[in-house]
Design a protein around this motif. Structure first.
Motif, PDB file in Angstrom:
ATOM      1  N   MET A  59      58.606  38.981  36.918  1.00 31.62           N
ATOM      2  CA  MET A  59      58.270  37.482  36.813  1.00 31.62           C
ATOM      3  C   MET A  59      57.988  36.542  38.141  1.00 31.62           C
ATOM      4  N   PHE A  60      59.300  36.895  39.202  1.00 34.78           N
ATOM      5  CA  PHE A  60      58.980  36.519  40.081  1.00 34.78           C
ATOM      6  C   PHE A  60      58.054  36.792  41.267  1.00 34.78           C
ATOM      7  N   GLY A  61      57.591  38.394  41.208  1.00 35.91           N
ATOM      8  CA  GLY A  61      56.537  38.732  41.739  1.00 35.91           C
ATOM      9  C   GLY A  61      55.065  38.183  41.601  1.00 35.91           C
ATOM     10  N   LEU A  62      54.784  38.377  40.244  1.00 33.24           N
ATOM     11  CA  LEU A  62      53.652  37.797  39.808  1.00 33.24           C
ATOM     12  C   LEU A  62      53.426  36.341  39.971  1.00 33.24           C
ATOM     13  N   GLY A  63      54.365  35.797  39.909  1.00 32.05           N
ATOM     14  CA  GLY A  63      54.416  34.187  40.215  1.00 32.05           C
ATOM     15  C   GLY A  63      54.237  33.990  41.604  1.00 32.05           C
ATOM     16  N   ILE A  64      54.593  34.678  42.462  1.00 34.08           N
ATOM     17  CA  ILE A  64      54.280  34.542  43.875  1.00 34.08           C
ATOM     18  C   ILE A  64      52.814  35.068  44.295  1.00 34.08           C
ATOM     19  N   ALA A  65      52.337  36.181  43.892  1.00 30.65           N
ATOM     20  CA  ALA A  65      51.020  36.587  43.914  1.00 30.65           C
ATOM     21  C   ALA A  65      50.188  35.747  43.537  1.00 30.65           C
ATOM     22  N   VAL A  66      50.300  34.805  42.374  1.00 33.03           N
ATOM     23  CA  VAL A  66      49.239  33.942  41.733  1.00 33.03           C
ATOM     24  C   VAL A  66      49.373  32.723  42.638  1.00 33.03           C
ATOM     25  N   LEU A  67      50.695  32.483  43.106  1.00 39.49           N
ATOM     26  CA  LEU A  67      50.828  31.449  44.064  1.00 39.49           C
ATOM     27  C   LEU A  67      49.834  31.499  45.424  1.00 39.49           C
ATOM     28  N   MET A  68      50.205  32.614  46.173  1.00 40.41           N
ATOM     29  CA  MET A  68      49.266  32.936  47.140  1.00 40.41           C
ATOM     30  C   MET A  68      47.859  33.052  46.917  1.00 40.41           C
ATOM     31  N   ASP A  69      47.384  33.418  45.755  1.00 41.43           N
ATOM     32  CA  ASP A  69      45.930  33.047  45.613  1.00 41.43           C
ATOM     33  C   ASP A  69      45.570  31.856  45.407  1.00 41.43           C
ATOM     34  N   GLY A  70      46.361  31.061  44.954  1.00 45.15           N
ATOM     35  CA  GLY A  70      46.153  29.668  44.870  1.00 45.15           C
ATOM     36  C   GLY A  70      46.165  28.792  46.194  1.00 45.15           C
ATOM     37  N   ILE A  71      46.964  29.340  47.313  1.00 48.21           N
ATOM     38  CA  ILE A  71      46.795  28.779  48.653  1.00 48.21           C
ATOM     39  C   ILE A  71      45.630  29.529  49.249  1.00 48.21           C
ATOM     40  N   ARG A  72      45.259  30.631  49.169  1.00 48.07           N
ATOM     41  CA  ARG A  72      43.599  31.303  49.369  1.00 48.07           C
ATOM     42  C   ARG A  72      42.537  30.295  48.966  1.00 48.07           C
ATOM     43  N   ASN A  73      42.906  29.786  47.683  1.00 48.17           N
ATOM     44  CA  ASN A  73      41.696  28.986  47.351  1.00 48.17           C
ATOM     45  C   ASN A  73      42.047  27.543  47.334  1.00 48.17           C
ATOM     46  N   TRP A  74      42.648  27.228  48.488  1.00 47.35           N
ATOM     47  CA  TRP A  74      43.026  25.858  48.609  1.00 47.35           C
ATOM     48  C   TRP A  74      42.012  24.508  48.380  1.00 47.35           C
ATOM     49  N   GLY A  75      40.766  25.015  49.011  1.00 42.69           N
ATOM     50  CA  GLY A  75      39.682  23.927  48.862  1.00 42.69           C
ATOM     51  C   GLY A  75      39.031  23.765  47.564  1.00 42.69           C
ATOM     52  N   ALA A  76      39.148  24.816  46.826  1.00 44.75           N
ATOM     53  CA  ALA A  76      38.423  24.976  45.512  1.00 44.75           C
ATOM     54  C   ALA A  76      39.377  24.431  44.313  1.00 44.75           C
ATOM     55  N   MET A  77      39.156  23.199  43.916  1.00 43.08           N
ATOM     56  CA  MET A  77      40.029  22.492  42.569  1.00 43.08           C
ATOM     57  C   MET A  77      40.252  23.201  41.709  1.00 43.08           C
ATOM     58  N   GLU A  78      39.362  23.790  40.822  1.00 46.86           N
ATOM     59  CA  GLU A  78      39.311  24.660  39.873  1.00 46.86           C
ATOM     60  C   GLU A  78      40.173  25.838  40.112  1.00 46.86           C
TER      61      GLU A  78
END
Length: 394
Positions: A59-78
């Motif tokens: 749970m923690f590992g996947l949550g952080i992995a998805v969060l990191m993906d969100g940081i990489r796509n910071w400029g794309a709202m969707e």
């Protein structure tokens, strides 16, 4: 003719789906009385520790992995809202398991008291339990089914896009940044299996914990309903009236204690649920409006939105019912034959105590009620319109 179940057997039958799910994520309370030897207890404890480590790690590992993906796509709202939506779900599951781990003793007492109420109650009292709790067990099954459908939709859609639609893009069920090229074999297959496992555990956590909260809160409200019946049966000309009222007072104290213990277990889970639901409803709605032409993703996030709203409603409805039934003790005293009785003063004291009803709160910040449910939906819609306006301007 089918054999009539005893109260304990009836409870075991009703609680079975919830028990199965919570055992899958190790949040069902461990009762040493179910194990014959110390060696058996040790083996179970060891297995439970390993199980907890796997669940929390995923749970923690996947949550952080998805969060990191969100940081990489910071400029794309969707992309950012999709990652925030999924990451918050995984991390919320992580904290739910942690909370139930630390509250395991209270959870065990709650489950024992529930079974005892069903096993030792009279047939008339059991009818009240069925009337107040029966719908909650059906609702729990329906919610479990909706979560299962949502998780299957998330887990199966990327594979269906490749096999059925012939898509060349290899997507993972829940996104995520892992620091490697996730589209190449066998990395893609391994990560897919990892996310499927995480999705299954996450879905079981959401369905299991929420359905457990529903049936326990509704059972607490049913205890007050049974007490209302007992109070209404006290007659002035009955020689046992004082003893019956004394028994009702003790029953009232036990019902309050049960509700307070339940509040201690659930209040932090409720806070996380109410805060996350505001964001989940908002982000899921934004995802749906941005992918109206993408049937597969539209189905995924529509089911996600439905489950999020349904889960919030379950918390709110059950909390509201507990407050109504516990507060109803104050009115039930008038249904007894109290005029000119010798037990009037004692009854009045119990009625005064009932003017402060038992409640399930979100970490003491606000009460779980239908009013709070409408407030969260209103707030989510406000955030949704703001985010949509920002997205359109961008």
């Amino acid at each position: 003719m089918s054999k009539r179940l005893s109260g304990g057997e009836e409870f075991d039958s009703l609680i079975a789906p919830v028990k199965m799910l919570t055992r899958f994520i190790s949040t069902w309370p461990f009762d040493e009385q179910d194990h014959a030897t110390d060696k058996s207890i040790f083996r179970f404890r060891l297995f439970q520790i390993i199980h907890y480590a796997i669940i929390l790690g995923l749970m923690f590992g996947l949550g952080i992995a998805v969060l990191m993906d969100g940081i990489r796509n910071w400029g794309a709202m969707e992309e950012l809202t999709e990652c925030t939506l999924i990451a918050s779900s995984f991390l919320l599951c992580f904290f739910r398991v942690i909370i139930f781990l630390f509250q395991s003793k209270n959870v065990l007492i709650i489950v024992r008291d529930m079974r005892k109420d069903w096993a030792t109650s009279s047939e008339e009292d059991r009818k009240v339990l069925r009337k107040n709790c029966g719908s909650s067990y059906k609702l729990a099954k329906f919610f479990i089914s909706s979560v299962v459908f949502t998780i299957i939709a998330f887990m199966a859609m990327p594979a269906l896009e490749i096999v059925v639609l012939g898509s060349e893009e290899r997507n993972l069920p829940f996104r995520g940044y892992f620091g490697i090229d996730a589209s190449q074999s066998p990395i893609y297959e391994l990560l897919y299996a990892l996310e499927v496992s995480g999705g299954a555990i996450g879905g079981a956590t959401i369905a299991g914990v929420t359905s457990f909260n529903l049936v326990t809160i509704m059972h607490a409200s049913a205890k007050f309903s049974v007490l209302q019946r007992h109070i209404s049966l006290i007659k002035n000309d009955d020689e046992r009236s004082k003893d019956l009222l004394r028994s009702c007072i003790q029953e009232h104290q036990k019902a309050i204690e049960f509700a307070d213990r339940l509040e201690e277990v659930i209040n932090k889970v409720a806070l996380g649920q109410f805060l996350s639901s505001t964001g989940m409803v908002c982000f899921a709605g934004l995802q749906i409006t941005s992918m109206l032409e993408d049937t597969g993703r539209l189905m995924k996030y529509s089911s996600f939105l439905n489950s999020a709203i349904f889960e919030l409603f379950i918390f709110s409805f059950s909390g509201n019912e507990l407050a109504v039934q516990s507060g109803g003790i104050a009115n039930s005293g008038f249904n007894s034959d109290w005029v000119g009785s010798s037990f009037g003063k004692n009854l009045q004291i119990m009625m005064m105590r009932a003017t402060k009803p038992s409640k399930i709160t979100a970490a003491k910040f606000y009460d779980m009620s239908l009013e709070s449910f409408s407030t969260v939906l209103s707030t989510s819609f406000s955030y949704f319109t703001t985010l949509r306006a920002v997205n359109e301007e961008g």
